[in-house]
Design a protein around this motif. Sequence first.
Motif, mmCIF file in Angstrom:
data_model
loop_
_atom_site.group_PDB
_atom_site.id
_atom_site.type_symbol
_atom_site.label_atom_id
_atom_site.label_comp_id
_atom_site.label_asym_id
_atom_site.label_seq_id
_atom_site.Cartn_x
_atom_site.Cartn_y
_atom_site.Cartn_z
ATOM 1 N N PRO A 226 -11.329 -1.216 34.797
ATOM 2 C CA PRO A 226 -10.641 -2.324 34.144
ATOM 3 C C PRO A 226 -9.484 -1.800 33.296
ATOM 4 N N ILE A 227 -8.263 -2.163 33.648
ATOM 5 C CA ILE A 227 -7.112 -1.594 32.934
ATOM 6 C C ILE A 227 -6.343 -2.630 32.124
ATOM 7 N N GLY A 228 -6.688 -3.897 32.264
ATOM 8 C CA GLY A 228 -5.955 -4.921 31.509
ATOM 9 C C GLY A 228 -6.377 -6.304 31.959
ATOM 10 N N ARG A 229 -5.504 -7.275 31.678
ATOM 11 C CA ARG A 229 -5.862 -8.672 31.955
ATOM 12 C C ARG A 229 -4.763 -9.345 32.777
ATOM 13 N N LEU A 230 -5.183 -10.361 33.513
ATOM 14 C CA LEU A 230 -4.216 -11.129 34.303
ATOM 15 C C LEU A 230 -3.159 -11.788 33.422
ATOM 16 N N PHE B 114 2.826 -4.205 31.964
ATOM 17 C CA PHE B 114 2.230 -3.418 30.877
ATOM 18 C C PHE B 114 1.880 -2.046 31.419
ATOM 19 N N THR B 115 1.914 -1.065 30.538
ATOM 20 C CA THR B 115 1.594 0.302 30.954
ATOM 21 C C THR B 115 0.199 0.665 30.460
ATOM 22 N N PHE B 116 -0.385 1.630 31.131
ATOM 23 C CA PHE B 116 -1.758 1.996 30.799
ATOM 24 C C PHE B 116 -1.974 3.436 31.211
ATOM 25 N N ASN B 117 -2.675 4.183 30.364
ATOM 26 C CA ASN B 117 -2.997 5.559 30.732
ATOM 27 C C ASN B 117 -4.491 5.648 31.003
ATOM 28 N N LEU B 118 -4.844 5.813 32.275
ATOM 29 C CA LEU B 118 -6.261 5.890 32.647
ATOM 30 C C LEU B 118 -6.647 7.351 32.794
ATOM 31 N N GLY C 281 -5.620 10.039 31.698
ATOM 32 C CA GLY C 281 -4.528 10.982 31.968
ATOM 33 C C GLY C 281 -3.592 10.552 33.081
ATOM 34 N N GLU C 282 -3.870 9.453 33.750
ATOM 35 C CA GLU C 282 -2.977 8.975 34.818
ATOM 36 C C GLU C 282 -2.141 7.809 34.308
ATOM 37 N N PRO C 283 -0.829 8.011 34.108
ATOM 38 C CA PRO C 283 0.013 6.899 33.653
ATOM 39 C C PRO C 283 0.169 5.854 34.766
ATOM 40 N N MET C 284 -0.033 4.602 34.414
ATOM 41 C CA MET C 284 0.086 3.509 35.390
ATOM 42 C C MET C 284 0.892 2.379 34.780
ATOM 43 N N VAL C 285 1.497 1.583 35.669
ATOM 44 C CA VAL C 285 2.164 0.370 35.195
ATOM 45 C C VAL C 285 1.694 -0.777 36.078
ATOM 46 N N ALA C 286 1.345 -1.897 35.429
ATOM 47 C CA ALA C 286 0.957 -3.097 36.178
ATOM 48 C C ALA C 286 2.039 -4.128 35.948
ATOM 49 N N GLN C 287 2.423 -4.829 37.014
ATOM 50 C CA GLN C 287 3.453 -5.852 36.834
ATOM 51 C C GLN C 287 3.391 -6.909 37.913
ATOM 52 N N ARG C 288 4.106 -7.983 37.687
ATOM 53 C CA ARG C 288 4.230 -9.038 38.693
ATOM 54 C C ARG C 288 5.656 -8.976 39.233
ATOM 55 N N ASN C 289 5.781 -8.869 40.552
ATOM 56 C CA ASN C 289 7.123 -8.689 41.118
ATOM 57 C C ASN C 289 7.813 -10.035 41.394
ATOM 58 N N GLU C 290 9.000 -9.988 41.980
ATOM 59 C CA GLU C 290 9.775 -11.226 42.213
ATOM 60 C C GLU C 290 9.066 -12.139 43.198
ATOM 61 N N GLU C 291 8.236 -11.564 44.056
ATOM 62 C CA GLU C 291 7.501 -12.394 45.035
ATOM 63 C C GLU C 291 6.219 -12.945 44.423
ATOM 64 N N ASN C 292 6.073 -12.790 43.113
ATOM 65 C CA ASN C 292 4.907 -13.314 42.398
ATOM 66 C C ASN C 292 3.617 -12.564 42.744
ATOM 67 N N THR D 282 -15.395 -8.574 26.200
ATOM 68 C CA THR D 282 -15.617 -7.462 27.130
ATOM 69 C C THR D 282 -15.513 -6.154 26.346
ATOM 70 N N ASN D 283 -16.383 -5.222 26.655
ATOM 71 C CA ASN D 283 -16.326 -3.875 26.065
ATOM 72 C C ASN D 283 -16.012 -2.915 27.199
ATOM 73 N N ILE D 284 -14.955 -2.160 27.033
ATOM 74 C CA ILE D 284 -14.577 -1.198 28.064
ATOM 75 C C ILE D 284 -14.454 0.159 27.391
ATOM 76 N N VAL D 285 -15.136 1.155 27.949
ATOM 77 C CA VAL D 285 -15.116 2.472 27.310
ATOM 78 C C VAL D 285 -14.495 3.493 28.249
ATOM 79 N N PHE D 286 -13.587 4.296 27.692
ATOM 80 C CA PHE D 286 -12.920 5.360 28.456
ATOM 81 C C PHE D 286 -13.114 6.690 27.743
ATOM 82 N N PRO D 287 -13.339 7.768 28.495
ATOM 83 C CA PRO D 287 -13.358 9.068 27.833
ATOM 84 C C PRO D 287 -11.956 9.437 27.361
ATOM 85 N N THR D 288 -11.847 10.001 26.171
ATOM 86 C CA THR D 288 -10.567 10.534 25.708
ATOM 87 C C THR D 288 -10.667 12.050 25.539
ATOM 88 N N GLY D 289 -11.835 12.583 25.773
ATOM 89 C CA GLY D 289 -12.077 14.028 25.687
ATOM 90 C C GLY D 289 -13.525 14.248 26.059
#
Length: 374
Positions: free
Chosen positions: A55-59, A69-73, A75-86, A282-289
């Motif tokens: 789970p990296i974010g919300r609709l 929005f950007t998200f680092n999972l 150590g992996e940088p990601m970007v989620a977005q909605r394009n022109e085609e919706n 919602t509770n989402i837990v990620f390792p940071t180390g």
Amino acid sequence: MRLSKEKCEEMLERVMLDFDPTTPLSKAHTLPSYWYFDEDFHQIERMGFLSTWQPIGRLDQVKNPGDFFTFNLVGEPMVAQRNEENEIRILSNVCRHRGAEVMTGCGNAKKMRCPYHGWTYDLSGNLKGVPEFEGVEDFCREKMGLPVIPYKNLGPILLAGFYQPDKPYDVISEELVQSPLWEKAKDYVFYKQLAYDIKCNWKVFVDNYLDGGYHVNYIHPSLSNVLNYKEYYTTLHEWSNLQSAPLKKDGVIDAVRSGAEAQYWWLYPNLMINMYEGTMDTNIVFPTGKDTCRVLIDFYFAPEVPYQQQVQSMRVCDDIQKEDVGICESVQRGLNSDRYSTGRFSVRREGGGLQFHQLWSGEIFNLLDWMRTV
Ligand code: FES
Ligand SMILES: [Fe+2]
């Protein structure tokens, strides 16, 4: 950090000796304590996170074309977005030139431009603009787009599967989506997110969540007056489990969280969904180390819940959360001790905890087995 084949071989032999996932609950031990602080282990677990639905974010963060929005999972940088085609696109946020992060933060954009040397990508990740690259040979712009990452949504929650997880998310969420509480809660409105950086391995947080109410009377005195502890049960499904507890007659946690029943769902491996009539978090837990983690709590309310009640409900939850943070950090200090290696499970209470250890150890065994051969 990539572990060598030899290291993976050696780790696989050791973990298979140290944990047997087929042992029944009445005889089972917990995962060995070094799984909670070993650096090599942390590296394997990172792979485990990238190989499972995350789970990296919300609709609602990508409601309109151009929203991102950007998200680092792990150590992996990601970007989620909605394009022109919706359409929603989750992309690697790593520029194909020198690897700078293309987008930062969140907002709305017409295109993505890398801040380093100005390469531009469209909202689907196709490379469009490459300044001053005339004369470069064997360079195929069409093949230099940002890699697309598979995604899925569970109600309002957006999930990414970095390495194409083999388990469809429908299988993991199969029982949750049949819950009448979820039927309503999936349409509740997002209110706010709280974040907690905790000095414990991420599994300590999940273990604490999955102890079937065992700690409620000791750690959460305010909750123990409200939940009917005797009727607090865990139901195991294949890739999830449900802890349900009727509230005592007239039981009121806060102005919003009252009603007949509380449902606490855990979905493999790190998503937890708490539902009451009128509210969900919602509770989402990620390792940071190796021995630190970050917990994100998103609060959602039914549209008719007044604002003041939302604020109060979130504060009550924050107090309970701080009680959990304190005990989780204490557990981590204990796990680091040379005088502790494994623990046992309460048969009445802790079946969900063993299920988590069995499923996650399976992920780790499979990963190590695969990594020693590639
Ligand atoms: S790193 Fe992105 S343009 Fe150079
Ligand atoms: Fe707790």
